[in-house]
Design a protein around this motif. Structure first.
Motif, PDB file in Angstrom:
ATOM      1  N   VAL A 110       0.838  -1.199   0.000  1.00 48.60           N
ATOM      2  CA  VAL A 110       0.000   0.000   0.000  1.00 48.60           C
ATOM      3  C   VAL A 110       0.871   1.246   0.000  1.00 48.60           C
ATOM      4  O   VAL A 110       1.809   1.365   0.783  1.00 48.60           O
ATOM      5  CB  VAL A 110      -0.932  -0.001   1.230  1.00 48.60           C
ATOM      6  CG1 VAL A 110      -1.627   1.344   1.387  1.00 48.60           C
ATOM      7  CG2 VAL A 110      -1.954  -1.112   1.123  1.00 48.60           C
ATOM      8  N   GLY A 111       0.565   2.162  -0.909  1.00 48.98           N
ATOM      9  CA  GLY A 111       1.320   3.396  -1.017  1.00 48.98           C
ATOM     10  C   GLY A 111       2.569   3.277  -1.857  1.00 48.98           C
ATOM     11  O   GLY A 111       3.138   4.294  -2.276  1.00 48.98           O
ATOM     12  N   ARG A 112       3.003   2.058  -2.112  1.00 52.24           N
ATOM     13  CA  ARG A 112       4.230   1.847  -2.875  1.00 52.24           C
ATOM     14  C   ARG A 112       3.954   1.461  -4.324  1.00 52.24           C
ATOM     15  O   ARG A 112       4.844   1.511  -5.154  1.00 52.24           O
ATOM     16  CB  ARG A 112       5.081   0.779  -2.189  1.00 52.24           C
ATOM     17  CG  ARG A 112       5.621   1.248  -0.841  1.00 52.24           C
ATOM     18  CD  ARG A 112       6.370   0.152  -0.087  1.00 52.24           C
ATOM     19  NE  ARG A 112       7.052   0.710   1.064  1.00 52.24           N
ATOM     20  CZ  ARG A 112       6.490   0.957   2.236  1.00 52.24           C
ATOM     21  NH1 ARG A 112       5.201   0.683   2.389  1.00 52.24           N
ATOM     22  NH2 ARG A 112       7.166   1.465   3.242  1.00 52.24           N
TER      23      ARG A 112
ATOM     24  N   PRO B  15      -2.067   9.443 -12.299  1.00 54.28           N
ATOM     25  CA  PRO B  15      -1.039   8.397 -12.337  1.00 54.28           C
ATOM     26  C   PRO B  15      -1.339   7.176 -11.470  1.00 54.28           C
ATOM     27  O   PRO B  15      -0.930   6.078 -11.801  1.00 54.28           O
ATOM     28  CB  PRO B  15       0.223   9.111 -11.831  1.00 54.28           C
ATOM     29  CG  PRO B  15      -0.051  10.553 -11.981  1.00 54.28           C
ATOM     30  CD  PRO B  15      -1.518  10.720 -11.809  1.00 54.28           C
ATOM     31  N   THR B  16      -2.003   7.378 -10.327  1.00 49.56           N
ATOM     32  CA  THR B  16      -2.289   6.259  -9.431  1.00 49.56           C
ATOM     33  C   THR B  16      -3.706   6.395  -8.880  1.00 49.56           C
ATOM     34  O   THR B  16      -4.326   7.448  -8.994  1.00 49.56           O
ATOM     35  CB  THR B  16      -1.306   6.210  -8.237  1.00 49.56           C
ATOM     36  OG1 THR B  16      -1.635   7.262  -7.327  1.00 49.56           O
ATOM     37  CG2 THR B  16       0.139   6.365  -8.689  1.00 49.56           C
ATOM     38  N   ASN B  17      -4.167   5.333  -8.246  1.00 47.93           N
ATOM     39  CA  ASN B  17      -5.487   5.376  -7.614  1.00 47.93           C
ATOM     40  C   ASN B  17      -5.556   6.432  -6.513  1.00 47.93           C
ATOM     41  O   ASN B  17      -6.627   6.933  -6.180  1.00 47.93           O
ATOM     42  CB  ASN B  17      -5.822   4.014  -6.987  1.00 47.93           C
ATOM     43  CG  ASN B  17      -5.926   2.910  -8.022  1.00 47.93           C
ATOM     44  OD1 ASN B  17      -5.755   3.138  -9.217  1.00 47.93           O
ATOM     45  ND2 ASN B  17      -6.199   1.703  -7.569  1.00 47.93           N
ATOM     46  N   TYR B  18      -4.404   6.757  -5.935  1.00 49.57           N
ATOM     47  CA  TYR B  18      -4.372   7.668  -4.794  1.00 49.57           C
ATOM     48  C   TYR B  18      -4.672   9.112  -5.192  1.00 49.57           C
ATOM     49  O   TYR B  18      -5.069   9.910  -4.345  1.00 49.57           O
ATOM     50  CB  TYR B  18      -3.003   7.604  -4.107  1.00 49.57           C
ATOM     51  CG  TYR B  18      -2.726   6.252  -3.519  1.00 49.57           C
ATOM     52  CD1 TYR B  18      -3.191   5.906  -2.258  1.00 49.57           C
ATOM     53  CD2 TYR B  18      -2.014   5.293  -4.234  1.00 49.57           C
ATOM     54  CE1 TYR B  18      -2.962   4.652  -1.720  1.00 49.57           C
ATOM     55  CE2 TYR B  18      -1.768   4.033  -3.702  1.00 49.57           C
ATOM     56  CZ  TYR B  18      -2.247   3.726  -2.452  1.00 49.57           C
ATOM     57  OH  TYR B  18      -2.021   2.475  -1.927  1.00 49.57           O
ATOM     58  N   GLU B  19      -4.477   9.452  -6.452  1.00 49.11           N
ATOM     59  CA  GLU B  19      -4.761  10.813  -6.904  1.00 49.11           C
ATOM     60  C   GLU B  19      -6.205  10.988  -7.364  1.00 49.11           C
ATOM     61  O   GLU B  19      -6.584  12.062  -7.815  1.00 49.11           O
ATOM     62  CB  GLU B  19      -3.808  11.221  -8.033  1.00 49.11           C
ATOM     63  CG  GLU B  19      -2.469  11.738  -7.547  1.00 49.11           C
ATOM     64  CD  GLU B  19      -1.482  10.624  -7.266  1.00 49.11           C
ATOM     65  OE1 GLU B  19      -1.714   9.493  -7.751  1.00 49.11           O
ATOM     66  OE2 GLU B  19      -0.495  10.862  -6.561  1.00 49.11           O
TER      67      GLU B  19
ATOM     68  N   LEU C 223       2.068   9.582   2.929  1.00 48.92           N
ATOM     69  CA  LEU C 223       0.770  10.244   2.748  1.00 48.92           C
ATOM     70  C   LEU C 223      -0.229   9.298   2.083  1.00 48.92           C
ATOM     71  O   LEU C 223      -1.415   9.277   2.432  1.00 48.92           O
ATOM     72  CB  LEU C 223       0.943  11.503   1.906  1.00 48.92           C
ATOM     73  CG  LEU C 223       1.590  12.700   2.619  1.00 48.92           C
ATOM     74  CD1 LEU C 223       1.960  13.779   1.619  1.00 48.92           C
ATOM     75  CD2 LEU C 223       0.655  13.269   3.682  1.00 48.92           C
ATOM     76  N   LYS C 224       0.241   8.519   1.126  1.00 47.05           N
ATOM     77  CA  LYS C 224      -0.651   7.561   0.462  1.00 47.05           C
ATOM     78  C   LYS C 224      -1.123   6.488   1.432  1.00 47.05           C
ATOM     79  O   LYS C 224      -2.282   6.072   1.414  1.00 47.05           O
ATOM     80  CB  LYS C 224       0.075   6.908  -0.719  1.00 47.05           C
ATOM     81  CG  LYS C 224       0.330   7.841  -1.892  1.00 47.05           C
ATOM     82  CD  LYS C 224       1.155   7.129  -2.953  1.00 47.05           C
ATOM     83  CE  LYS C 224       1.503   8.040  -4.110  1.00 47.05           C
ATOM     84  NZ  LYS C 224       2.377   7.373  -5.108  1.00 47.05           N
ATOM     85  N   ILE C 225      -0.214   6.020   2.301  1.00 47.36           N
ATOM     86  CA  ILE C 225      -0.584   5.021   3.300  1.00 47.36           C
ATOM     87  C   ILE C 225      -1.667   5.580   4.220  1.00 47.36           C
ATOM     88  O   ILE C 225      -2.652   4.900   4.538  1.00 47.36           O
ATOM     89  CB  ILE C 225       0.655   4.579   4.106  1.00 47.36           C
ATOM     90  CG1 ILE C 225       1.612   3.769   3.207  1.00 47.36           C
ATOM     91  CG2 ILE C 225       0.252   3.763   5.327  1.00 47.36           C
ATOM     92  CD1 ILE C 225       2.941   3.448   3.859  1.00 47.36           C
ATOM     93  N   ILE C 226      -1.498   6.829   4.640  1.00 51.24           N
ATOM     94  CA  ILE C 226      -2.510   7.454   5.485  1.00 51.24           C
ATOM     95  C   ILE C 226      -3.838   7.545   4.735  1.00 51.24           C
ATOM     96  O   ILE C 226      -4.897   7.216   5.275  1.00 51.24           O
ATOM     97  CB  ILE C 226      -2.046   8.862   5.929  1.00 51.24           C
ATOM     98  CG1 ILE C 226      -0.864   8.741   6.904  1.00 51.24           C
ATOM     99  CG2 ILE C 226      -3.197   9.628   6.582  1.00 51.24           C
ATOM    100  CD1 ILE C 226      -0.263  10.076   7.294  1.00 51.24           C
ATOM    101  N   GLY C 227      -3.785   7.988   3.472  1.00 50.16           N
ATOM    102  CA  GLY C 227      -5.006   8.108   2.682  1.00 50.16           C
ATOM    103  C   GLY C 227      -5.740   6.791   2.553  1.00 50.16           C
ATOM    104  O   GLY C 227      -6.972   6.728   2.648  1.00 50.16           O
TER     105      GLY C 227
ATOM    106  N   THR D 219      -5.926  -1.415   1.101  1.00 50.52           N
ATOM    107  CA  THR D 219      -6.587  -2.258   2.100  1.00 50.52           C
ATOM    108  C   THR D 219      -8.095  -2.174   1.884  1.00 50.52           C
ATOM    109  O   THR D 219      -8.761  -3.177   1.704  1.00 50.52           O
ATOM    110  CB  THR D 219      -6.223  -1.816   3.528  1.00 50.52           C
ATOM    111  OG1 THR D 219      -6.514  -0.423   3.683  1.00 50.52           O
ATOM    112  CG2 THR D 219      -4.761  -2.063   3.818  1.00 50.52           C
ATOM    113  N   PHE D 220      -8.617  -0.951   1.863  1.00 44.99           N
ATOM    114  CA  PHE D 220     -10.050  -0.741   1.630  1.00 44.99           C
ATOM    115  C   PHE D 220     -10.281  -0.358   0.171  1.00 44.99           C
ATOM    116  O   PHE D 220      -9.540   0.463  -0.385  1.00 44.99           O
ATOM    117  CB  PHE D 220     -10.567   0.380   2.540  1.00 44.99           C
ATOM    118  CG  PHE D 220     -12.022   0.728   2.300  1.00 44.99           C
ATOM    119  CD1 PHE D 220     -13.032   0.071   2.969  1.00 44.99           C
ATOM    120  CD2 PHE D 220     -12.368   1.712   1.388  1.00 44.99           C
ATOM    121  CE1 PHE D 220     -14.362   0.395   2.749  1.00 44.99           C
ATOM    122  CE2 PHE D 220     -13.695   2.045   1.159  1.00 44.99           C
ATOM    123  CZ  PHE D 220     -14.686   1.379   1.836  1.00 44.99           C
TER     124      PHE D 220
END
Length: 1067
Positions: free
Chosen positions: A241-243, A401-405, A435-439, A249-250
């Motif tokens: 996650v985040g990497r 670029p990623t799901n996190y954005e 920050l991505k892990i927190i998100g 996770t969710f």
């Protein structure tokens, strides 16, 4: 070169317009904007929301307020604090490209990830007031963005097409998917909880989980077609996650399902229509995978849909064949992939290449039933189970670029960035990962707690606690202190969680209603963790430093011991995964095997296990190799003949053992139950007979343990004769004690079932003890149970006992047992074959223990205590069967005695006891008052003994011993004396109110305290002379000790030191 020319030659840099280049009107600003446009630079203006109109025009008005005439605006709107005139900048006509965006939050634009430059404007005629500094006035250059989509870092590759993007929000993707299938006669069903009814999984890991009983044929279908947006949770890839761009996770899984209705043709065609028409993905960017033997699906994709052969990949069973277990429903699947780089062509394309492809839609064709021999039998009812990853589709459609954005996660990252006071765009890779892990984790945490999961050290509770603690650690690494806003009593996790709650409306509307409970739980958990985190971090750093130095000295690889990892987990709350994470960052491995051993020790202690039996080294090791596993026949009989395979005394093998010796006996077969699963071992006897049933040896067995796999070790004492290796014995279990254990074990199963009904399905077992005289059950829950809840639990269990249900016991493969719904204890290890114990309609558990045949044998159940034993862990102790009868009889006996003593009836006992307690309190108060008056009288007698000290002999000092006066009375005497002696005065009194007890008190008036002499500090040093300590306020303090024999000398020292100090201070 003039300013315009200089701007045109620069790109993605900071550009400053100095005072001599003043912009004196809105029209001057328009000219500069045109210059920026021709130079291919992007501009964003940050305004307070009150100056932004609905039609996206920037409106500055004359209204000002506050200090220096600044308008009321949040501090992050600093660039536009002080407008002096009104003008409008229509974004639709200002520039030829739609590259002009209004956004109110300066911190947002700093953290979005697409800053390309900045321009500082100093123009008193338009922007600043006369007092504001030039540094406050900056506007930032950005690429055009829509506030409905999350930020995307600007690169040269993306800039060209960015103005043509049409981002789609995550909420609209979800709505469009459900609407699409609803229009095709699918029933839109709500998401299931993250806590599933399926006992074979800890959390809801897939969209189809709520339909699993239908797919397995256990329950009839309610509808032929369904569609859902299912909340899912997986932690198997938490380290990624985040990497990576896609691991979470969710996540949300959008699915359409057919229960014996439509099949491959419809599923494939609808998936294609949804993807290319509804979501508008380019067909030439879509690739298909099919199972290598599924020619039907292959032909539909090729002939009906029209996908070119070069974009259809046939893959093997590992990639494209779904199974529900070793046996049962299964079938091929087909997946749709999006190609981010079609320019790379078709040659050697690998769908597993995450840099090029992302799989976003999986279609499972459930058409076979897998037999025991591995053969596939066609199902009579063929089913469809699909899953489209919402975050993945959002990434594709929003072109980030990623799901996190995506807008599903990025607002959470934005909030964390704000609290950390940093820019996501300018952060290094390590900070972005944190920050991505927190998100990611914050979504999982909020929805898990909303669904009833409470942080604890076991099961689902451990999952959420582990995620919370990872977030806390990541926040600390980012520099977030306390709540990120300066409140030393605050916590930052609840603040970020509020953003998750805001985003939850279309995911789970119940989250907002549960928000207060969620935020309170998060605050408690964070503050609880922070209390020990700093000490744990310091210890971990010491352990890592030692591991590194030790490795350097010995030339070995650095490794953190399992004992140290367990210490950090057990004492400081560090999940082993976090310890591993930190250690790997330092290049240190951890001994997980050693950690598992320590965890097993703790688990056994929780279950009140007796000392484990260890075969000795040397001869013992050889012995272990020569002994076969013990055959256990105790489920069917309590008596058998067996052969003594080995004897041990103090862990060492012997040939024979004589009367009076303690011995450990290993038999080839046994009816004795060995301690396991929380149930203690059987008691009984071993008899050796010769001739006509003549007993030559008797061994009393008081414990049975398992060792070295499945070898039963019978621990006992030789009561008569001599026991030898090779002798045949008659093994007999104590029938009454076995029955007590059976009753308590079955009652434990009923207790767990009742707890799940009364306090929630999320509760689970954390340990147990099944003894002859009582049972003990540990479970995860965040608060004490109410009396009404305990009463309801007892009522349910006694009702099931009255039902006289016959228990059913079966031995079956583990997978079959799980599919049947048997509950497995979290963390327990099971073999391929397991024993399932079922109370029909009430309970079904994997269990190797002994049980009653009918619930009526339990006779009765009573809870005797309920208490907390650790954070998030509660314990219930109870009795059943014969122990229940004994408990009731004992209580009845004591009640009869109480009634006889008090001379009242049963129903009057409570009132009579309350009256007696009130009388006792009154008597004690009277005694205390008399003692205080006596002490005050003694004080009045000794008041005349006060010494006058100091240069002017005005300070009164009184140090005396009042013999056996109690502490409260001593306090009253001291208070009387300081009032009588008047200011300035210092009083120190001591007494010995009982054997081995010392009481001390010091009372100083303001005049003495003003000289710098404090009662609390002074009396503490005197108390140490009496073997104690104490302290208090500067004017009044109490202390105690354990050495009355030192009291006189201690008071003499107190007087001499007081006189000396007061003399020096009064100079």
């Amino acid at each position: 070169m003039d300013m315009a020319q200089r701007i045109k030659k620069k790109k993605n840099v900071y550009i400053y317009i100095y005072k001599k280049e003043k912009i004196r009107s809105p029209f001057g600003l328009l000219n500069w904007l045109q210059i920026l446009q021709t130079s291919q630079m992007r501009l964003i203006l940050s305004f307070p929301p009150k100056y932004i109109s609905a039609n996206s025009e920037v409106t500055l008005n004359r209204k000002t307020s506050g200090r220096h005439g600044k308008p009321e605006a949040p501090p992050f709107a600093a660039p536009w604090k002080c407008p002096e005139r009104m003008f409008s900048l229509p974004t639709s006509s200002l520039l030829s490209k739609p590259t002009f965006l209004i956004h109110r939050n300066r911190k947002f634009v700093l953290s979005t990830g697409f800053i390309t430059g900045a321009m500082a404007i100093l123009s008193p005629a338009v922007f600043p007031c006369r007092i504001c500094s030039p540094q406050e006035h900056r506007c930032f250059l950005f690429s055009i963005r829509s506030t409905s989509a999350s930020a995307q870092p600007i690169t040269e590759e993306l800039l060209g097409d960015k103005s043509k993007d049409n981002p789609v929000s995550g909420d609209s993707i979800r709505k469009k998917f459900l609407s699409f299938y609803a229009s095709r006669n699918h029933k839109v069903l709500p998401s299931g909880s993250l806590v599933p009814d399926d006992p074979t999984v800890l959390l809801t890991i897939a969209g189809m989980l709520q339909f699993k009983p239908i797919f397995l044929g256990k329950v009839p279908r309610q509808v032929p077609r369904a569609t859902t947006a299912q909340r899912c949770m997986r932690t198997n890839d938490v380290e990624n996650v985040g990497r990576t761009a896609r691991h979470h996770t969710f996540f949300e899984m959008l699915g359409n399902f057919s229960f014996g209705d439509y099949f491959k043709k419809e599923a494939i065609n609808w998936a294609w229509e949804l993807t290319t028409i509804e979501f508008g993905l380019q067909a030439d960017r879509l690739w298909i995978s099919v199972y290598e033997d599924d020619n039907e699906a292959f032909e539909i994709w090729r002939d009906e849909v029209g996908v070119p052969l070069e974009r259809i990949k046939k893959l093997g069973e590992d990639d494209n064949f779904w199974t529900s277990g070793i046996t049962g429903p299964c079938g091929p699947c087909s997946e749709i992939y999006y190609d981010f780089h079609p320019e790379r062509g078709y040659s050697n394309a690998d769908l597993g290449d995450d840099t090029r492809f992302i799989e976003f839609y999986n279609l499972v064709f459930m058409e076979f039933n897998k037999q025991d021999d591995g053969s596939l039998e066609p199902l009579k009812q063929k089913n469809i189970d699909t899953g489209l990853g919402l975050e993945r589709m959002a990434r594709i459609l929003q072109k980030v670029p990623t799901n996190y954005e995506t807008d599903l996660i990025y607002p959470i990252i934005e909030k964390a960035s704000e609290l950390a006071n940093l820019s996501y765009a300018l952060a290094d890779d390590h900070a972005k990962t944190n920050l991505k892990i927190i998100g990611d984790h914050m979504r999982a945490i909020v929805y898990l707690i909303s669904d009833g999961v409470v942080p604890s050290n076991i099961g689902r509770g451990y999952v959420v606690r582990r995620l919370i603690r990872r977030v806390v650690r990541m926040g600390r690494l980012l520099g977030i202190k306390v709540d990120g806003r300066g409140n030393l009593e605050g916590a930052f996790v609840p603040i970020i969680a509020q953003k998750v709650v805001e985003l939850s409306t279309h995911i789970d509307s119940d989250v907002k209603d549960r928000a207060p409970r969620i935020l309170d739980e998060l605050k408690r958990e964070e503050l609880r963790f922070v209390q020990t985190l700093e000490r744990g971090e310091k210890l971990l750093e010491e352990k890592l430093a030692y591991a590194l130095s030790n490795a350097n000295a010995n030339g070995t690889l650095p490794c953190l011991s399992g004992e140290d990892v367990f210490l950090l987990y057990d004492t400081y709350g560090f999940p082993s995964e976090i310890t591993k994470e930190v250690a790997e960052e330092r290049g240190v491995s951890i001994d997980m095997k050693g950690f598992d051993i320590e965890m097993e020790k703790q688990r056994r202690q929780s279950q009140a296990a007796h000392s484990t039996v260890k075969l000795a080294m040397g001869d013992g090791a050889d012995l272990a190799e020569n002994i076969q596993d013990t055959e256990f026949i105790g489920y069917d009989t309590l008596y058998t003949k067996a052969v003594v395979e080995s004897l041990m005394v103090n862990g060492r093998p012997v040939g024979h053992v004589s009367e009076g010796s303690n011995v450990e006996v290993l038999l080839n077969r046994t009816p004795f139950y060995a301690e396991s699963g929380g149930q203690i071992g059987d008691h009984g006897f071993l008899f050796v007979t010769e001739g006509e049933n003549k007993q030559t040896a008797v061994v009393e067995i008081l414990d049975v343990q398992k060792s070295l796999g499945n070898i039963f070790v019978h621990k006992g004492t030789i009561k008569e004769g001599v026991l030898e290796v090779g002798k045949e014995v008659e093994a007999s279990v104590d029938v009454k004690l076995r029955q007590r254990a059976k009753v308590h074990h079955t009652a434990t199963h009923l207790l767990q079932a009742a707890l799940k009904i009364v306090i929630g399905q999320e509760t689970s077992q954390a340990g147990s003890l099944v003894a002859f005289d009582h049972l003990r059950f540990d479970f995860n829950f965040h608060r004490p149970l109410l009396d009404s809840e305990l009463t309801k639990i007892e009522g349910l269990i006694n009702g099931w006992i009255e039902d006289a249900s016959l228990l059913q016991t079966k031995v079956m493969p583990l997978d079959d047992a799980k599919r049947a719904g048997a509950i497995a204890m979290f963390g327990e290890k099971y073999g391929e074959q397991v024993r399932v114990v079922e109370v029909p309609g009430v309970s079904m558990e994997l269990c190797g223990g002994t049980h009653v045949s009918s619930t009526s044998e339990i006779r009765g159940f009573k809870i005797i205590s309920e208490q907390g034993i650790a954070s998030g862990i509660r314990r219930i102790e109870a009795v059943a069967g014969e122990a229940f009868i004994e408990y009731v009889n004992t209580r009845d006996y004591h009640m009869q005695q109480l009634c006889s003593t008090l001379k009242v009836k049963h129903g009057e006992v409570t009132t009579r006891v309350e009256n007696l307690l009130e009388e006792l309190r009154a008597a004690r108060n009277e005694v205390s008052s008399l003692r205080a008056k006596t002490a005050v009288y003694k004080a009045s007698v000794i008041a005349s003994k006060a010494l006058l000290v100091g240069n002017e002999k005005k300070i009164r000092v009184l140090v005396e011993c009042l013999d056996d006066v109690d502490a409260d009375s001593l306090k009253s005497a001291a208070e009387y004396l300081v009032e009588t002696l008047q200011d300035p005065a210092a009083v120190v009194l001591g007494s010995s109110p009982g054997e081995g007890k010392v009481s001390l008190v010091a009372a100083f008036t303001p005049g003495v305290v003003g000289l710098g002499i404090q009662a609390g500090k002074f009396i503490g040093t005197i108390a140490k002379l009496c073997g104690g300590g104490g302290g208090g306020r500067p004017s009044f303090a109490q202390a105690g000790g354990r050495k009355p024999e030192n009291l006189r000398s201690a008071l003499e020292k107190a007087q001499s030191e007081l006189v000396l100090l007061l003399t020096e201070k009064s100079d």
